[in-house]
Design an enzyme around this catalytic site. Structure first.
Site, PDB file in Angstrom:
ATOM      1  NE  ARG A  12       0.747   5.597  -3.143  1.00  0.00           N
ATOM      2  CZ  ARG A  12       0.942   4.508  -2.398  1.00  0.00           C
ATOM      3  NH1 ARG A  12       2.048   3.788  -2.548  1.00  0.00           N
ATOM      4  NH2 ARG A  12       0.054   4.116  -1.519  1.00  0.00           N
ATOM      5  CG  ASN A  82      -4.870  -0.539  -9.313  1.00  0.00           C
ATOM      6  OD1 ASN A  82      -4.114  -1.490  -9.508  1.00  0.00           O
ATOM      7  ND2 ASN A  82      -4.468   0.547  -8.652  1.00  0.00           N
ATOM      8  N   GLY A  84      -5.997  -1.199  -3.676  1.00  0.00           N
ATOM      9  CA  GLY A  84      -5.936  -2.346  -2.778  1.00  0.00           C
ATOM     10  C   GLY A  84      -4.870  -2.149  -1.725  1.00  0.00           C
ATOM     11  CB  ILE A  85      -4.533  -2.014   1.685  1.00  0.00           C
ATOM     12  CG1 ILE A  85      -5.873  -2.561   2.219  1.00  0.00           C
ATOM     13  CG2 ILE A  85      -4.643  -0.533   1.351  1.00  0.00           C
ATOM     14  CD1 ILE A  85      -6.258  -2.024   3.578  1.00  0.00           C
ATOM     15  CE1 TYR A 147      -3.644  -7.784  -1.625  1.00  0.00           C
ATOM     16  CE2 TYR A 147      -2.761  -9.923  -2.239  1.00  0.00           C
ATOM     17  CZ  TYR A 147      -2.965  -8.582  -2.523  1.00  0.00           C
ATOM     18  OH  TYR A 147      -2.491  -8.061  -3.701  1.00  0.00           O
ATOM     19  CE1 TYR A 179       4.451 -11.363  -3.288  1.00  0.00           C
ATOM     20  CE2 TYR A 179       4.460 -13.390  -4.577  1.00  0.00           C
ATOM     21  CZ  TYR A 179       4.150 -12.705  -3.422  1.00  0.00           C
ATOM     22  OH  TYR A 179       3.528 -13.368  -2.388  1.00  0.00           O
ATOM     23  CB  ILE A 180       3.964  -5.919  -9.669  1.00  0.00           C
ATOM     24  CG1 ILE A 180       3.036  -6.963 -10.306  1.00  0.00           C
ATOM     25  CG2 ILE A 180       4.290  -4.793 -10.637  1.00  0.00           C
ATOM     26  CD1 ILE A 180       3.557  -7.671 -11.537  1.00  0.00           C
TER      27      ILE A 180
HETATM   28  P1  NDP Z   1       0.360   0.685  -4.266  1.00  0.00           P
HETATM   29  O1  NDP Z   1       0.384   0.559  -2.783  1.00  0.00           O
HETATM   30  O2  NDP Z   1       1.608   1.063  -4.993  1.00  0.00           O
HETATM   31  O3  NDP Z   1      -0.799   1.747  -4.682  1.00  0.00           O
HETATM   32  C1  NDP Z   1      -2.082   1.567  -4.171  1.00  0.00           C
HETATM   33  C2  NDP Z   1      -3.016   2.615  -4.731  1.00  0.00           C
HETATM   34  O4  NDP Z   1      -4.328   2.346  -4.213  1.00  0.00           O
HETATM   35  C3  NDP Z   1      -2.670   4.032  -4.274  1.00  0.00           C
HETATM   36  O5  NDP Z   1      -3.029   4.952  -5.293  1.00  0.00           O
HETATM   37  C4  NDP Z   1      -3.546   4.230  -3.047  1.00  0.00           C
HETATM   38  O6  NDP Z   1      -3.865   5.590  -2.746  1.00  0.00           O
HETATM   39  C5  NDP Z   1      -4.800   3.484  -3.494  1.00  0.00           C
HETATM   40  N1  NDP Z   1      -5.627   3.060  -2.375  1.00  0.00           N
HETATM   41  C6  NDP Z   1      -5.299   2.230  -1.350  1.00  0.00           C
HETATM   42  N2  NDP Z   1      -6.327   2.118  -0.481  1.00  0.00           N
HETATM   43  C7  NDP Z   1      -7.326   2.901  -0.969  1.00  0.00           C
HETATM   44  C8  NDP Z   1      -8.615   3.245  -0.506  1.00  0.00           C
HETATM   45  N3  NDP Z   1      -9.116   2.751   0.630  1.00  0.00           N
HETATM   46  N4  NDP Z   1      -9.364   4.100  -1.250  1.00  0.00           N
HETATM   47  C9  NDP Z   1      -8.874   4.612  -2.399  1.00  0.00           C
HETATM   48  N5  NDP Z   1      -7.653   4.329  -2.891  1.00  0.00           N
HETATM   49  C10 NDP Z   1      -6.890   3.496  -2.171  1.00  0.00           C
HETATM   50  O7  NDP Z   1      -0.246  -0.694  -4.787  1.00  0.00           O
HETATM   51  P2  NDP Z   1       0.162  -1.593  -6.059  1.00  0.00           P
HETATM   52  O8  NDP Z   1       0.271  -0.746  -7.267  1.00  0.00           O
HETATM   53  O9  NDP Z   1       1.276  -2.470  -5.685  1.00  0.00           O
HETATM   54  O10 NDP Z   1      -1.143  -2.525  -6.172  1.00  0.00           O
HETATM   55  C11 NDP Z   1      -2.269  -2.161  -6.962  1.00  0.00           C
HETATM   56  C12 NDP Z   1      -3.237  -3.326  -6.971  1.00  0.00           C
HETATM   57  O11 NDP Z   1      -2.591  -4.488  -7.491  1.00  0.00           O
HETATM   58  C13 NDP Z   1      -3.749  -3.712  -5.580  1.00  0.00           C
HETATM   59  O12 NDP Z   1      -5.086  -4.125  -5.665  1.00  0.00           O
HETATM   60  C14 NDP Z   1      -2.861  -4.889  -5.206  1.00  0.00           C
HETATM   61  O13 NDP Z   1      -3.475  -5.737  -4.277  1.00  0.00           O
HETATM   62  C15 NDP Z   1      -2.708  -5.549  -6.559  1.00  0.00           C
HETATM   63  N6  NDP Z   1      -1.540  -6.411  -6.667  1.00  0.00           N
HETATM   64  C16 NDP Z   1      -0.272  -5.905  -6.452  1.00  0.00           C
HETATM   65  C17 NDP Z   1       0.825  -6.739  -6.561  1.00  0.00           C
HETATM   66  C18 NDP Z   1       2.221  -6.251  -6.332  1.00  0.00           C
HETATM   67  O14 NDP Z   1       3.138  -7.105  -6.239  1.00  0.00           O
HETATM   68  N7  NDP Z   1       2.485  -4.953  -6.274  1.00  0.00           N
HETATM   69  C19 NDP Z   1       0.664  -8.162  -6.915  1.00  0.00           C
HETATM   70  C20 NDP Z   1      -0.697  -8.558  -7.142  1.00  0.00           C
HETATM   71  C21 NDP Z   1      -1.741  -7.706  -7.024  1.00  0.00           C
HETATM   72  P3  NDP Z   1      -2.815   6.488  -1.867  1.00  0.00           P
HETATM   73  O15 NDP Z   1      -1.692   6.824  -2.823  1.00  0.00           O
HETATM   74  O16 NDP Z   1      -3.612   7.685  -1.455  1.00  0.00           O
HETATM   75  O17 NDP Z   1      -2.361   5.645  -0.731  1.00  0.00           O
END
Ligand code: NDP
Length: 240
Positions: A12, A82, A84-85, A147, A179-180
């Site tokens: 995702r 990658n 993250g939550i 975070y 912010y993405i």
């Molecule tokens: P999304 O919430 O869109 O996707 C997160 C992905 O990580 C999903 O595939 C999810 O799996 C997986 N995931 C979450 N927790 C776990 C876990 N405990 N074990 C395994 N997989 C896990 O996130 P983003 O694409 O927005 O973010 C991706 C990364 O980029 C993160 O580290 C985030 O902190 C970082 N980031 C994002 C920004 C943004 O603005 N979007 C800005 C800066 C950094 P599942 O589908 O099963 O839930």
């Protein structure tokens, strides 16, 4: 020989774009997820990328998960940390659980995953370890001490590990997006998004491709002289 990349949270958002970009660049790709099986299966069949489920905050699950990927696809040449939550709360109201969940998922996982692939990379004298940090790990953000601490932590991890692995041709870098536009912002109100965009000099949110292009470059042979670095992609919102 075709190199193998493992992308955590690769089904995702930013991770999905990274998985697709790496596949298009010619790598074998394994994408992991945590609980959204429906989305992961749809991603797998749409893009022909193998998906694997485990919780990256669990070190034993990382060990068995990586072994499964290696048995099925091949030993890992490129690791993208990658997954993250984010769990927002002001510090004076933050529970220990909110703190622990984010530190474990966003910081501990980076060590858990890396330790599973390092020995194989050292044996091959090749490796790429790329971790997705955040603008909030660079500048801090109110309501996000957990975070911000985790995302700053991975920058220290990156700089220290890069020194340990450089002689083995293993580069270690971080990408710090601003912010993405992903599901992470799905619940944000129009007003919040408007004020957010107002703070971004280029006048828009980032796209997932703004990040995945950087990751794919860092994974390539062309990026062999870049290690211990943090590449920022935030539309000019913050300069380090
Ligand atoms: P999304 O919430 O869109 O996707 C997160 C992905 O990580 C999903 O595939 C999810 O799996 C997986 N995931 C979450 N927790 C776990 C876990 N405990 N074990 C395994 N997989 C896990 O996130 P983003 O694409 O927005 O973010 C991706 C990364 O980029 C993160 O580290 C985030 O902190 C970082 N980031 C994002 C920004 C943004 O603005 N979007 C800005 C800066 C950094 P599942 O589908 O099963 O839930």
């Amino acid at each position: 020989m075709t190199k193998t990349a493992l992308v955590t949270g690769g089904t995702r958002g930013i991770g999905a774009s990274v998985s697709i970009s790496l596949k298009n660049a010619g790598y074998n790709v394994a994408a992991t997820y945590n609980s959204n099986t429906e989305k992961a299966n749809a991603f797998a069949s749409e893009h022909g990328i193998e998906v694997f489920q485990w919780n990256v905050a669990d070190s034993a699950a990382c060990e068995s998960g990586v072994k499964q990927v290696q048995d099925k696809i091949g030993s890992i040449d490129i690791l993208i940390n990658n997954a993250g939550i984010s769990k927002a709360s002001m510090a004076h109201k933050m529970s220990v659980e909110q703190w622990d969940d984010v530190i474990r998922t966003d910081l501990d996982s980076v060590f858990y995953m890396t330790r599973c692939v390092l020995e194989g990379m050292r044996e091959k004298s090749f490796g790429r370890i790329i971790t997705i940090s955040s603008i909030n790990g660079q500048k801090g953000e109110m309501g996000l001490i957990n975070y911000s601490a985790a995302k700053a932590g991975v920058l220290g991890f990156t700089k220290a590990l890069a020194q340990e692995t450089a002689r083995k041709n293993i580069t270690v870098n971080a990408v710090a997006p601003g912010y993405i536009d992903t599901d992470i912002l799905a619940d944000a109100s129009e007003d919040f998004l408007k004020s957010l965009v107002g703070k971004i000099p280029v006048g828009r949110l980032g796209t997932v491709e703004d990040v995945s292009r950087i990751v794919t470059f860092l994974a390539s042979d062309d990026a062999g002289f870049i290690t211990g670095s943090t590449i920022t992609a935030n539309g000019g919102q913050y300069f380090t």
